[in-house]
Scaffold this motif. Structure first.
Motif, PDB file in Angstrom:
ATOM      1  N   LEU A   8      21.892 -17.950  30.243  1.00 50.99           N
ATOM      2  CA  LEU A   8      20.743 -17.840  31.155  1.00 50.99           C
ATOM      3  C   LEU A   8      20.701 -16.466  31.810  1.00 50.99           C
ATOM      4  CD1 LEU A   8      20.526 -21.331  32.899  1.00 50.99           C
ATOM      5  CD2 LEU A   8      18.747 -20.192  31.539  1.00 50.99           C
ATOM      6  N   ARG A   9      21.851 -15.942  32.192  1.00 49.57           N
ATOM      7  CA  ARG A   9      21.869 -14.592  32.783  1.00 49.57           C
ATOM      8  C   ARG A   9      21.378 -13.562  31.770  1.00 49.57           C
ATOM      9  NH1 ARG A   9      26.509 -16.531  35.573  1.00 49.57           N
ATOM     10  NH2 ARG A   9      27.872 -15.958  33.829  1.00 49.57           N
ATOM     11  N   ALA A  11      19.337 -14.199  29.206  1.00 51.48           N
ATOM     12  CA  ALA A  11      17.907 -14.442  28.978  1.00 51.48           C
ATOM     13  C   ALA A  11      17.054 -13.933  30.138  1.00 51.48           C
ATOM     14  CB  ALA A  11      17.671 -15.929  28.767  1.00 51.48           C
ATOM     15  N   ASP A  12      17.584 -13.986  31.341  1.00 53.85           N
ATOM     16  CA  ASP A  12      16.818 -13.557  32.512  1.00 53.85           C
ATOM     17  C   ASP A  12      16.579 -12.055  32.545  1.00 53.85           C
ATOM     18  OD1 ASP A  12      16.564 -16.131  33.403  1.00 53.85           O
ATOM     19  OD2 ASP A  12      18.226 -16.035  34.836  1.00 53.85           O
ATOM     20  N   VAL A  41      13.038 -16.679  23.965  1.00 53.22           N
ATOM     21  CA  VAL A  41      13.743 -16.537  25.252  1.00 53.22           C
ATOM     22  C   VAL A  41      13.237 -17.589  26.230  1.00 53.22           C
ATOM     23  CG1 VAL A  41      14.045 -15.058  27.271  1.00 53.22           C
ATOM     24  CG2 VAL A  41      14.317 -14.092  24.980  1.00 53.22           C
ATOM     25  N   ALA A  42      11.927 -17.774  26.278  1.00 55.24           N
ATOM     26  CA  ALA A  42      11.350 -18.773  27.185  1.00 55.24           C
ATOM     27  C   ALA A  42      11.792 -20.185  26.813  1.00 55.24           C
ATOM     28  CB  ALA A  42       9.825 -18.676  27.169  1.00 55.24           C
ATOM     29  N   GLN A  45      15.372 -20.603  27.937  1.00 49.75           N
ATOM     30  CA  GLN A  45      15.424 -20.778  29.396  1.00 49.75           C
ATOM     31  C   GLN A  45      14.988 -22.185  29.794  1.00 49.75           C
ATOM     32  OE1 GLN A  45      12.909 -17.359  30.229  1.00 49.75           O
ATOM     33  NE2 GLN A  45      14.611 -16.309  31.271  1.00 49.75           N
ATOM     34  N   THR A  49      17.687 -24.932  31.428  1.00 51.32           N
ATOM     35  CA  THR A  49      17.449 -25.340  32.818  1.00 51.32           C
ATOM     36  C   THR A  49      16.993 -26.790  32.929  1.00 51.32           C
ATOM     37  OG1 THR A  49      15.167 -24.508  32.715  1.00 51.32           O
ATOM     38  CG2 THR A  49      16.879 -22.992  33.547  1.00 51.32           C
TER      39      THR A  49
END
Length: 481
Positions: A8-9, A11-12, A41-42, A45, A49
């Motif tokens: 996640l880090r 991807a952010d 990527v979306a 994420q 999450t």
């Protein structure tokens, strides 16, 4: 990196600017936002999450990624998309039922072993015979026909039963003239098995080279042991044969050995070497990939430099094993002996295909520079080099229709330009393009640049006897340990 917080880090870092879209082959092929790096990527994420369920369509969008990493070169935020996808696929595997994950790993393991590849070949031929004798070819769905077409063509490259490797330009000790005449090089793909051959299995994978005829003692011990800074060590460079390349690129391996002998460069071939682990890593099995790579790296550690002729394998050895690996074209270009070597002219035109992995190495010009040393050879870039050909490891086997569509622009360019040869430095790309050319009815060979160099390089023995061509006879010495 295969845990959710770290992914996640990573991807952010993506700011969703969309600069990756024009360079992504899957997005250009569909076009579908979910088939773009930004879309993937979306999806990652949302999945990590909990906003999205890991449904089959979501997983398929991730599976479609070629890992060509063209998006990384276009990304202003420097998102490490390849690392993100490898980690996401590793998490995907963990969500699969245990039996399915084990079954998939078994299939990949078979692809990375010589015996496994030959077993797959035998099974493919049995399937082909079954379709023929039951007359069910017409009943197979279009998608299955496409997948079968790939397997059927692949059997020309993976020959059964096992045959020992031989100099690709000789047959029964006699020179095959068609290989010395540029555009007339054996164009029948039905005979490709005789051209490429396969290596013996297991620990004896390369020992048959030692049986080559000792035609002259000039090559038994190389005198040139100072090939730039890389060869100031006592140990000679090591040749990395790989797994799939070991079976399908015997021609390239033999040509590279002939070139090294002709230039009087010592080398060794560690017989215990295996796979680089790339196939396992990019399909979500990083631990298995690390184990395989660790065993292979242990056999190569003592070499001051590792020479590979499959650019994707070289990239894997360099990035994940921190080995001093170099693609064969670059190694030869940096060799002082090549600068003074005598090369016979080759009046032909060649189109250079640039594999994605050659860009990962930061050296897409190596093949051009090597080929430009050959007199009278016209070297041109293959149009559409900016996009992946669709081979992408096993992608052309898993999604053959999409892979064929991604290669269509390249095949159209080859049809229009009518080169004598197409060259590439990656095994998967060579197989994929050869198959697409065959399906298109184009009798044009896809070879490694080193093969053309070997055709034109006059060995010391040739010069001593006044010969004007290289007969590709392997000579002298035990280069294995």
């Amino acid at each position: 990196m295969n845990n959710a917080p770290d992914l996640l880090r990573l991807a952010d870092q993506c700011v969703k600017c969309g600069y990756c879209l024009p360079v992504c082959p899957t997005f250009l092929h569909t076009p579908n936002e979910a088939e773009s790096p930004r879309g993937r990527v979306a999806l990652i994420q949302g999945w990590l999450t909990g906003a999205l369920e890991p449904t089959a369509p979501l997983q398929l969008h991730l599976d479609h990624c070629l890992l060509c990493r063209a998006c990384e070169r276009a990304c202003p935020s420097l998102v490490q998309f390849g690392q993100l996808m490898d980690g996401a696929r590793a998490l995907q595997i963990k969500t699969q039922p245990r039996w399915r994950a084990v079954f998939m790993q078994l299939g990949l393991t078979l692809l990375t072993q010589t015996r496994g590849l030959l077993l797959i070949t035998a099974a493919a031929r049995v399937y082909q015979w079954g379709l023929h004798w039951t007359r069910r070819d017409a009943d197979v769905p279009i998608a299955a026909q496409s997948s079968w077409a790939v397997l059927r063509q692949l059997t020309w490259y993976l020959q059964w039963p096992i045959n020992p490797p031989c100099p690709p330009f000789t047959k029964g000790g006699n020179k095959v003239d068609s290989f010395t005449t540029g555009g007339d090089a054996v164009n029948s793909f039905a005979k490709m098995g005789d051209v490429i051959g396969v290596f013996a299995t297991g620990g004896d994978a390369v020992n048959s080279f030692t049986k080559a005829e000792d035609e002259t003692s000039a090559f038994t011990k190389a005198k040139n042991k100072k090939i730039g800074a890389l060869l100031k060590e006592k140990s000679p460079p090591a040749l990395f044969l790989g797994c799939v390349a070991r079976v399908t690129e015997n021609e390239t391996a033999t040509a590279l050995i002939q070139v090294l002998q002709s230039l009087e460069i010592d080398y060794c071939i560690p017989t215990a070497q295996g796979c680089c682990g790339a196939l396992l890593r990019h399909h979500g099995y990083p631990d298995a990939a690390d184990r395989v790579l660790k065993r292979t790296a242990a056999t190569l550690r003592d070499a001051p430099v590792i020479i590979g002729y499959a650019s994707a394998c070289v990239a894997e050895l360099r990035s994940h094993a921190q080995l001093n690996a170099v693609e064969s074209c670059r190694f030869l270009i940096n060799t002082p002996a090549l600068k003074t070597a005598h090369l016979r002219p080759l009046a032909a035109r060649v189109l250079v295909h640039e594999p994605c992995s050659q860009h990962w190495l930061g050296d897409p010009q190596a093949a051009y520079q090597l080929l430009q040393l050959i007199p009278e050879l016209v070297v041109q870039s293959l149009p559409d080099n900016g996009h992946c050909c669709g081979a992408a490891g096993t992608h052309f086997l898993q999604f053959p229709s999409a892979a064929a569509a991604m290669a269509s622009a390249k095949i159209a360019a080859i049809r229009e330009l009518k080169p004598d040869y197409v060259v590439t430095t990656n095994t998967g790309c060579a197989l994929h393009l050869n198959m697409q050319l065959q399906a298109s009815g184009l009798a044009i060979r896809v070879v490694h640049p080193v093969v053309l160099l070997a055709m034109c390089l006059l060995s010391l023995n040739d010069k001593l006897h006044g010969r004007s061509f290289n007969q590709f006879t392997l000579v002298g010495g035990n280069h294995f340990y």
